[in-house]
Design a protein around this motif. Structure first.
Motif, PDB file in Angstrom:
ATOM      1  N   THR A  86       0.841  -1.199   0.000  1.00 55.31           N
ATOM      2  CA  THR A  86       0.000   0.000   0.000  1.00 55.31           C
ATOM      3  C   THR A  86       0.873   1.245   0.000  1.00 55.31           C
ATOM      4  O   THR A  86       1.804   1.359   0.795  1.00 55.31           O
ATOM      5  N   ASP A  87       0.555   2.198  -0.867  1.00 50.50           N
ATOM      6  CA  ASP A  87       1.293   3.457  -0.885  1.00 50.50           C
ATOM      7  C   ASP A  87       1.120   4.192   0.439  1.00 50.50           C
ATOM      8  O   ASP A  87       0.016   4.205   1.003  1.00 50.50           O
ATOM      9  N   PRO A  88       2.179   4.843   0.952  1.00 49.82           N
ATOM     10  CA  PRO A  88       2.033   5.597   2.206  1.00 49.82           C
ATOM     11  C   PRO A  88       0.989   6.697   2.116  1.00 49.82           C
ATOM     12  O   PRO A  88       0.348   7.044   3.109  1.00 49.82           O
ATOM     13  N   GLU A  89       0.798   7.264   0.924  1.00 51.79           N
ATOM     14  CA  GLU A  89      -0.130   8.384   0.778  1.00 51.79           C
ATOM     15  C   GLU A  89      -1.587   7.947   0.694  1.00 51.79           C
ATOM     16  O   GLU A  89      -2.499   8.767   0.809  1.00 51.79           O
ATOM     17  N   THR A  90      -1.827   6.656   0.469  1.00 47.11           N
ATOM     18  CA  THR A  90      -3.202   6.190   0.253  1.00 47.11           C
ATOM     19  C   THR A  90      -4.154   6.571   1.380  1.00 47.11           C
ATOM     20  O   THR A  90      -5.253   7.082   1.113  1.00 47.11           O
ATOM     21  N   THR A 149      -7.357  -3.621 -10.780  1.00 47.43           N
ATOM     22  CA  THR A 149      -7.642  -3.162  -9.424  1.00 47.43           C
ATOM     23  C   THR A 149      -6.381  -2.566  -8.834  1.00 47.43           C
ATOM     24  O   THR A 149      -5.263  -2.939  -9.213  1.00 47.43           O
ATOM     25  N   LEU A 150      -6.576  -1.609  -7.936  1.00 46.63           N
ATOM     26  CA  LEU A 150      -5.446  -0.985  -7.256  1.00 46.63           C
ATOM     27  C   LEU A 150      -5.176  -1.618  -5.896  1.00 46.63           C
ATOM     28  O   LEU A 150      -4.122  -1.404  -5.307  1.00 46.63           O
ATOM     29  N   ARG A 151      -6.131  -2.357  -5.397  1.00 47.57           N
ATOM     30  CA  ARG A 151      -5.998  -2.917  -4.051  1.00 47.57           C
ATOM     31  C   ARG A 151      -4.924  -3.998  -4.004  1.00 47.57           C
ATOM     32  O   ARG A 151      -4.744  -4.748  -4.981  1.00 47.57           O
ATOM     33  N   PRO A 152      -4.207  -4.087  -2.888  1.00 47.47           N
ATOM     34  CA  PRO A 152      -3.266  -5.200  -2.728  1.00 47.47           C
ATOM     35  C   PRO A 152      -4.011  -6.523  -2.810  1.00 47.47           C
ATOM     36  O   PRO A 152      -5.067  -6.690  -2.192  1.00 47.47           O
ATOM     37  N   THR A 153      -3.500  -7.426  -3.598  1.00 46.05           N
ATOM     38  CA  THR A 153      -4.162  -8.719  -3.760  1.00 46.05           C
ATOM     39  C   THR A 153      -3.148  -9.829  -3.544  1.00 46.05           C
ATOM     40  O   THR A 153      -1.941  -9.624  -3.587  1.00 46.05           O
ATOM     41  N   ARG A 399       4.012  -6.057   4.303  1.00 51.82           N
ATOM     42  CA  ARG A 399       5.230  -6.863   4.188  1.00 51.82           C
ATOM     43  C   ARG A 399       6.480  -6.060   4.532  1.00 51.82           C
ATOM     44  O   ARG A 399       7.546  -6.611   4.772  1.00 51.82           O
ATOM     45  N   ASP A 400       6.354  -4.735   4.573  1.00 52.63           N
ATOM     46  CA  ASP A 400       7.513  -3.891   4.855  1.00 52.63           C
ATOM     47  C   ASP A 400       8.028  -4.160   6.269  1.00 52.63           C
ATOM     48  O   ASP A 400       7.274  -4.238   7.224  1.00 52.63           O
ATOM     49  N   GLY A 401       9.333  -4.289   6.368  1.00 52.44           N
ATOM     50  CA  GLY A 401       9.953  -4.500   7.672  1.00 52.44           C
ATOM     51  C   GLY A 401      10.114  -5.948   8.060  1.00 52.44           C
ATOM     52  O   GLY A 401      10.662  -6.247   9.121  1.00 52.44           O
ATOM     53  N   VAL A 402       9.659  -6.888   7.221  1.00 54.22           N
ATOM     54  CA  VAL A 402       9.844  -8.297   7.561  1.00 54.22           C
ATOM     55  C   VAL A 402      11.343  -8.602   7.617  1.00 54.22           C
ATOM     56  O   VAL A 402      12.098  -8.244   6.715  1.00 54.22           O
ATOM     57  N   HIS A 403      11.770  -9.230   8.700  1.00 56.43           N
ATOM     58  CA  HIS A 403      13.178  -9.560   8.962  1.00 56.43           C
ATOM     59  C   HIS A 403      14.021  -8.323   9.237  1.00 56.43           C
ATOM     60  O   HIS A 403      15.240  -8.363   9.110  1.00 56.43           O
ATOM     61  N   GLY A 404      13.377  -7.234   9.632  1.00 54.98           N
ATOM     62  CA  GLY A 404      14.133  -6.034   9.940  1.00 54.98           C
ATOM     63  C   GLY A 404      15.111  -6.235  11.077  1.00 54.98           C
ATOM     64  O   GLY A 404      16.256  -5.784  11.024  1.00 54.98           O
ATOM     65  N   ALA A 405      14.687  -6.940  12.138  1.00 55.23           N
ATOM     66  CA  ALA A 405      15.558  -7.139  13.297  1.00 55.23           C
ATOM     67  C   ALA A 405      16.749  -8.019  12.955  1.00 55.23           C
ATOM     68  O   ALA A 405      17.887  -7.723  13.325  1.00 55.23           O
ATOM     69  N   THR A 406      16.501  -9.128  12.235  1.00 57.89           N
ATOM     70  CA  THR A 406      17.616 -10.024  11.925  1.00 57.89           C
ATOM     71  C   THR A 406      18.547  -9.405  10.902  1.00 57.89           C
ATOM     72  O   THR A 406      19.770  -9.555  10.979  1.00 57.89           O
ATOM     73  N   ILE A 474      -3.503 -14.084  21.244  1.00 57.97           N
ATOM     74  CA  ILE A 474      -3.944 -13.124  20.236  1.00 57.97           C
ATOM     75  C   ILE A 474      -4.533 -13.859  19.035  1.00 57.97           C
ATOM     76  O   ILE A 474      -4.237 -15.032  18.784  1.00 57.97           O
ATOM     77  N   ASP A 475      -5.370 -13.126  18.296  1.00 59.99           N
ATOM     78  CA  ASP A 475      -6.018 -13.643  17.097  1.00 59.99           C
ATOM     79  C   ASP A 475      -5.540 -12.824  15.904  1.00 59.99           C
ATOM     80  O   ASP A 475      -5.880 -11.648  15.762  1.00 59.99           O
ATOM     81  N   LEU A 476      -4.769 -13.437  15.020  1.00 60.55           N
ATOM     82  CA  LEU A 476      -4.200 -12.712  13.892  1.00 60.55           C
ATOM     83  C   LEU A 476      -5.223 -12.374  12.812  1.00 60.55           C
ATOM     84  O   LEU A 476      -4.972 -11.523  11.956  1.00 60.55           O
ATOM     85  N   ASP A 477      -6.380 -12.993  12.848  1.00 63.31           N
ATOM     86  CA  ASP A 477      -7.405 -12.704  11.843  1.00 63.31           C
ATOM     87  C   ASP A 477      -7.945 -11.285  11.966  1.00 63.31           C
ATOM     88  O   ASP A 477      -8.506 -10.754  11.001  1.00 63.31           O
ATOM     89  N   VAL A 478      -7.796 -10.647  13.121  1.00 62.28           N
ATOM     90  CA  VAL A 478      -8.355  -9.306  13.310  1.00 62.28           C
ATOM     91  C   VAL A 478      -7.360  -8.209  12.934  1.00 62.28           C
ATOM     92  O   VAL A 478      -7.707  -7.027  12.971  1.00 62.28           O
ATOM     93  N   VAL A 479      -6.132  -8.578  12.576  1.00 67.61           N
ATOM     94  CA  VAL A 479      -5.111  -7.570  12.260  1.00 67.61           C
ATOM     95  C   VAL A 479      -5.425  -6.926  10.909  1.00 67.61           C
ATOM     96  O   VAL A 479      -5.527  -7.629   9.895  1.00 67.61           O
ATOM     97  N   PRO A 480      -5.568  -5.590  10.857  1.00 66.06           N
ATOM     98  CA  PRO A 480      -5.780  -4.923   9.565  1.00 66.06           C
ATOM     99  C   PRO A 480      -4.528  -5.062   8.700  1.00 66.06           C
ATOM    100  O   PRO A 480      -3.418  -4.800   9.152  1.00 66.06           O
ATOM    101  N   LEU A 481      -4.726  -5.481   7.441  1.00 64.03           N
ATOM    102  CA  LEU A 481      -3.598  -5.771   6.554  1.00 64.03           C
ATOM    103  C   LEU A 481      -3.547  -4.822   5.370  1.00 64.03           C
ATOM    104  O   LEU A 481      -4.573  -4.465   4.794  1.00 64.03           O
ATOM    105  N   LYS A 482      -2.326  -4.436   5.006  1.00 65.31           N
ATOM    106  CA  LYS A 482      -2.099  -3.741   3.737  1.00 65.31           C
ATOM    107  C   LYS A 482      -2.032  -4.739   2.589  1.00 65.31           C
ATOM    108  O   LYS A 482      -2.280  -4.406   1.433  1.00 65.31           O
ATOM    109  N   ASP A 483      -1.620  -5.938   2.917  1.00 71.63           N
ATOM    110  CA  ASP A 483      -1.281  -6.934   1.909  1.00 71.63           C
ATOM    111  C   ASP A 483      -1.993  -8.236   2.269  1.00 71.63           C
ATOM    112  O   ASP A 483      -1.677  -8.871   3.271  1.00 71.63           O
ATOM    113  N   GLN A 484      -2.958  -8.629   1.448  1.00 71.13           N
ATOM    114  CA  GLN A 484      -3.768  -9.792   1.758  1.00 71.13           C
ATOM    115  C   GLN A 484      -3.013 -11.108   1.578  1.00 71.13           C
ATOM    116  O   GLN A 484      -3.529 -12.170   1.951  1.00 71.13           O
TER     117      GLN A 484
END
Length: 934
Positions: A86-90, A149-153, A399-406, A474-484
């Motif tokens: 998702t674009d930051p400006e969206t 479509t513009l939406r992340p799919t 998806r941004d930041g995945v493996h950022g710590a490692t 925690i329930d991960l299904d409730v997390v709002p996602l940029k990327d489906q």
């Protein structure tokens, strides 16, 4: 769903001009023109024309339904975020459309079309790939691409399992690297044994959580192995400073302020992301450290920040830049753009913009500080209780930041730029600004039991740390996602920006939700805290994580780190002493135009330093607001005179000669900067940020010496460290070449002043006033100085600051002089020596100065002018100076006087040795950074 597009061309485009100049300096002289066309992609049943006022400023932009670029004029590349991102400006566009009453807009994206006139298409693609986009999160759009479509799919992968059973040592090591865990063999073997004990393989989510939680970035394995965390925290505990409220336990450190308030400080580095994607890395550096303030206690409010950058020289020719590394000019220019992009909308004053260079910073040093304020009664967190709700709020997860710590825990190679680019987050300051405003309201309404930011490790680290003593489900299904297409482990580890977590008492949940709604902050009830002392997570009805907290936070092995004293064979400084006017001119011009000493206001002036109305002294002062102040003073409580002073000391040259000596000098310099302004060192605290190469025995030795030095000096001075961060991954490798960062320590002070109006600043005040140099000097100690670097030398010996007793005596004398109003301007000696301090004070005042070289001790006069005497300061005293008795026993010299004429003059026994107008010197001083940014 219908797709609309709006193309906008600027009538006069400074960004395009800047890129054109940049590419010309890179050798693309056949490039005759560069044009940038902005494209707004809109999805939904909406009226695009109605949205024009939101997207295009018709005063200087021309909108159209179709591209206005003529392909015959040159190749065109269009850069856009990948479909899954998702674009930051969206979010801002969608919110703006709602405000305009255009409810039919479903989604929006942006792209940029760059036309290169005079170049070939293949050349343009190579150039764009190197400079214009991050290949993992961005792409070049094909000209004939069909947009449906513009939406992340995308469809997420199923939860997988990872078994370590039966793998030998080599196989474990290969697997760790292939999966981007970068876990050492000892950790892999502990995980292997734990798998056998628990009787089942890990889910991919479980092993990913363990790998990132045990990374050096999160678990500080290097520091724990060498006992450094313990050494520094024990020093602070030994001092037992009465003003310290919190140290090394929270997201920031806290110091008692006036009344019932606490001020906070934290410094955070973002070196790896900023080296491979500077704009995203620097923007999220600021976002992350601001959230450290918001996550202090039950929510502090940010009142100030810094940006500190160390790169290779931005003026390097292309052939001198290591293969696989970004050009330092790009890193610097993009970092400046990113700091403005993020901090200006946040409404937080930028107090210390500092830019330095060193050949070792192929992997750059990117540091940001955040200062905050909080009522004392909310300065400590409460532990979550079973039944408390874990509320996730802020931005969506991508998806941004995945493996950022490692990724941040390992070295950087030429291949890292592509392999680990997903570790770069994408920031959106407006989202963070909303909850920055909401958090104090939540806090004051008692809705927050505990709060923390989602930084390294994302959701998994935040809930794991907050629920370490209780347990959390925690329930991960409730997390709002940029990327489906995100699968469970990616949702857990994503380091997408602008997200925080708080533990809310169940009876306060409805009120907390109402407050977040009022401030338009997205939120979800992620789960609840339990009494199981386990981390549990479900996704699509399946339990994907079930880990005991004792293993997650107590199972990591700490490998012993061997140390070996490094052998340094460094030549001494051998600069011929200036003999005549031309020699002096050459030396002075070189120092004033050096990257560290030159006018950096073309960068710093892009950042708001007075927003919030708390700034008493910002980064620049004097008549034209270009004089560096080298300190900042805030008045946090409106209508009250009490202030918070902060300074920063950072010098990459010193660590190359003597890391422990560098560490001591940075402490002394930072403190002296505040003391000469009128701040009592007994009411100060310190923040440390270390940056060292990947640990080897010689690096470990240096790091140990650095920490022991500052810990011992901290105790001796009674000035505690209360916050900080370490990064031990400053190594770049490519083409068989290894480049190590110089051992680096940036020290920041935070102190109290009783009245901001009584703070002494640098600019001269009155012609005829004497200039007094106070403190220890050594004209032969030019190692690590800017002066030496100007002649391509480093040296073998640093200046040695006075001992603890002498420093305290000097500081006490300065404070007494200040209390008696016996000096009217002053500044600490640092890079560039006395010469730079005198010049800057003249620039800020419109006056001049005459320095009497015959008043210097016998020896090198250039050493006295350009030596960097940490702990020493230059003060301007009244013509009828009455404070001489207060300086009894303190080394001091009357070295000259302020003059009415705006000229800088050196005299020797009343004979003029050298003289030049301040205006002429200012023109040279101003040019260096203009060249970098033009």
């Amino acid at each position: 769903m219908a797709i609309h597009s709006i193309y906008a061309l600027s009538k006069d485009d400074p960004e395009a001009r800047n890129w054109l100049s940049f590419f010309h300096r890179r050798g693309y002289t056949r490039l005759t023109n560069l044009v940038i066309e902005r494209v707004f992609w809109l999805e939904g049943d909406c009226n695009a024309e109605k949205l024009l006022p939101l997207l295009v400023n018709t005063l200087y932009q021309v909108p159209a339904e179709h591209s206005q670029l003529d392909p015959a004029q040159g190749p065109i590349v269009e850069i856009a975020y990948r479909p899954a991102v998702t674009d930051p400006e969206t979010p801002s566009i969608l919110a703006g459309a709602q405000a305009l009453g255009e409810t039919g807009l479903e989604f929006a994206r942006l792209s940029r079309r760059y036309q290169f006139c005079g170049l070939e298409a293949t050349e343009v693609k190579t150039l764009a790939a190197r400079f214009l986009y991050n290949k993992v999160v961005e792409r070049i759009r094909a000209a004939d691409e069909k947009v449906t479509t513009l939406r992340p799919t995308g469809k997420p992968d199923a939860v997988g399992t990872v078994s370590l059973h039966g793998l030998n040592d080599e196989q474990l090591t290969v697997l760790s690297h292939a999966r981007s865990w970068y876990a050492p063999l000892s950790q892999m073997k502990v995980l292997q044994a734990h798998e056998q004990k628990r009787g089942r393989p890990y889910t991919d989510a479980e092993i990913e959580i363990l790998a990132q939680s045990w990374s050096d970035h999160c678990y500080h394995t290097t520091w724990k192995s060498l006992g450094l965390l313990k050494k520094l925290s024990q020093a602070t505990h030994q001092i037992n400073h009465p003003l310290v409220v919190s140290s090394f336990t929270d997201n920031a450190g806290g110091l008692e302020f006036a009344g019932d308030w606490v001020v906070t400080i934290k410094g955070e580095t973002h070196n790896f992301p900023s080296s491979i994607a500077p704009f995203g890395g620097i923007a999220t550096k600021h976002g992350g450290v601001i959230r450290d303030t918001l996550g202090f206690g039950k929510g502090a409010y940010p009142i100030g920040g810094t940006t500190v950058m160390g790169t290779m020289d931005p003026r390097l020719s292309d052939d001198k830049v290591p293969a696989g590394a970004l050009h330092p000019e790009l890193i610097v220019s993009e970092s400046i753009r990113a700091t403005a992009y993020y901090t200006n909308p946040m409404g937080i004053p930028m107090l210390h913009p500092i830019y330095r260079c060193h050949p070792g910073y192929a992997k750059c040093f990117a540091l940001g500080h955040s200062l905050g304020i909080i009522p004392k009664k909310y300065a400590c967190k409460d532990a979550p209780k079973p039944g408390d709700v874990a509320v996730l709020f802020g931005g969506a997860t991508g998806r941004d930041g995945v493996h950022g710590a490692t990724a941040s825990s390992t070295g950087m190679t030429g291949e890292t730029l592509e392999k680990e680019s997903a570790a770069v987050q994408i920031g959106h300051p407006i989202t963070e600004r909303r909850f920055m405003t909401a958090i104090p309201v939540l806090r004051d309404r008692e809705c927050i039991r505990s709060i923390t930011d989602l930084g390294a490790g994302g959701i998994s680290c935040a809930v794991g740390e907050m629920g370490a003593e209780t347990g959390v489900s925690i329930d991960l299904d409730v997390v709002p996602l940029k990327d489906q297409s995100l699968t469970a482990w990616e949702i857990l580890l994503s380091e997408s920006q602008e997200r925080m977590l708080m533990a809310v008492p169940p009876e306060k949940l409805a009120e907390a939700q109402s407050i977040l709604d009022r401030f338009e902050v997205a939120h979800t009830s992620l789960g609840h805290f339990t009494d199981t002392v386990r981390l549990e997570a479900t996704w699509h009805g399946e339990k994907v994580v079930d880990l005991e907290m004792s293993f997650l936070w107590g199972g990591c092995p700490i490998d012993p780190t061997p140390t070996a004293k490094p052998q340094r064979a460094l030549p001494a400084v051998s600069i011929p002493e200036p003999q005549d006017r031309d020699d002096w001119s050459e030396a002075i011009y070189r120092v004033l135009t050096h990257y560290h000493c030159a006018d950096q206001s073309p960068a710093g002036s892009r950042f708001d330093s007075t927003v919030q109305g708390r700034t008493a002294i910002g980064p620049y002062g004097g008549k034209n607001h270009r004089m560096p102040t080298n300190l900042s003073v805030l008045a946090p409580l409106y209508g009250k005179p009490q202030g918070v002073i902060s300074t920063v000391a950072f010098n990459p040259f010193y660590g190359e000669i003597n890391p422990a000596g560098m560490a001591r000098l940075m402490m002394v310099e930072a403190i002296t900067k505040a003391v000469v302004a009128g701040a009592d060192y007994r009411q100060m605290a310190l923040c440390d940020n270390f940056y060292t190469p990947r640990v080897r025995p010689d690096i470990a030795y240096d790091l140990l010496q650095m920490v022991e030095t500052i810990a011992d000096l901290s105790v001796a001075l009674g000035i505690p460290f209360i916050s900080g961060k370490d990064s031990s991954s400053g190594t770049f490798e490519a083409g068989g070449r290894r480049i190590d960062v110089p051992p680096t320590l940036a020290v920041a002070t935070m102190g109290r002043v009783d009245d901001v109006k009584k703070v002494v600043t640098k600019e001269f005040k009155r012609a005829g006033n004497p200039l007094v140099l106070v403190g220890r000097t050594d004209a032969t100690a030019l190692g690590g100085t800017v002066y030496a670097d100007c002649y391509g030398q480093r040296g073998d010996r640093l200046f040695e600051a006075a001992d603890v007793n002498a420093l305290k005596a000097e500081w006490d004398a300065l404070l007494k002089l200040h209390a008696n109003e016996q000096y009217v301007s002053g500044c600490a000696i640092a890079e560039g020596g006395i010469l730079l301090r005198v010049f800057e004070a003249a620039v800020g005042s419109g006056l001049g100065a005459r320095l009497r070289l015959d008043q210097f001790p016998a020896g090198r006069r250039d050493g006295m002018l350009f030596g960097e005497f940490a702990g020493c300061c230059l003060i301007e005293v009244p013509a009828q100076f009455q404070g001489a008795t207060l300086l009894a026993g303190i080394p001091h010299l009357i070295v000259g006087e302020v003059t009415e004429q705006p000229r800088l003059t050196f005299v020797d026994r009343n004979k003029t040795v050298w003289e030049e107008a301040i205006t002429e010197l200012t023109e040279r001083w101003s040019e260096t950074f203009r060249e970098v940014l033009k």
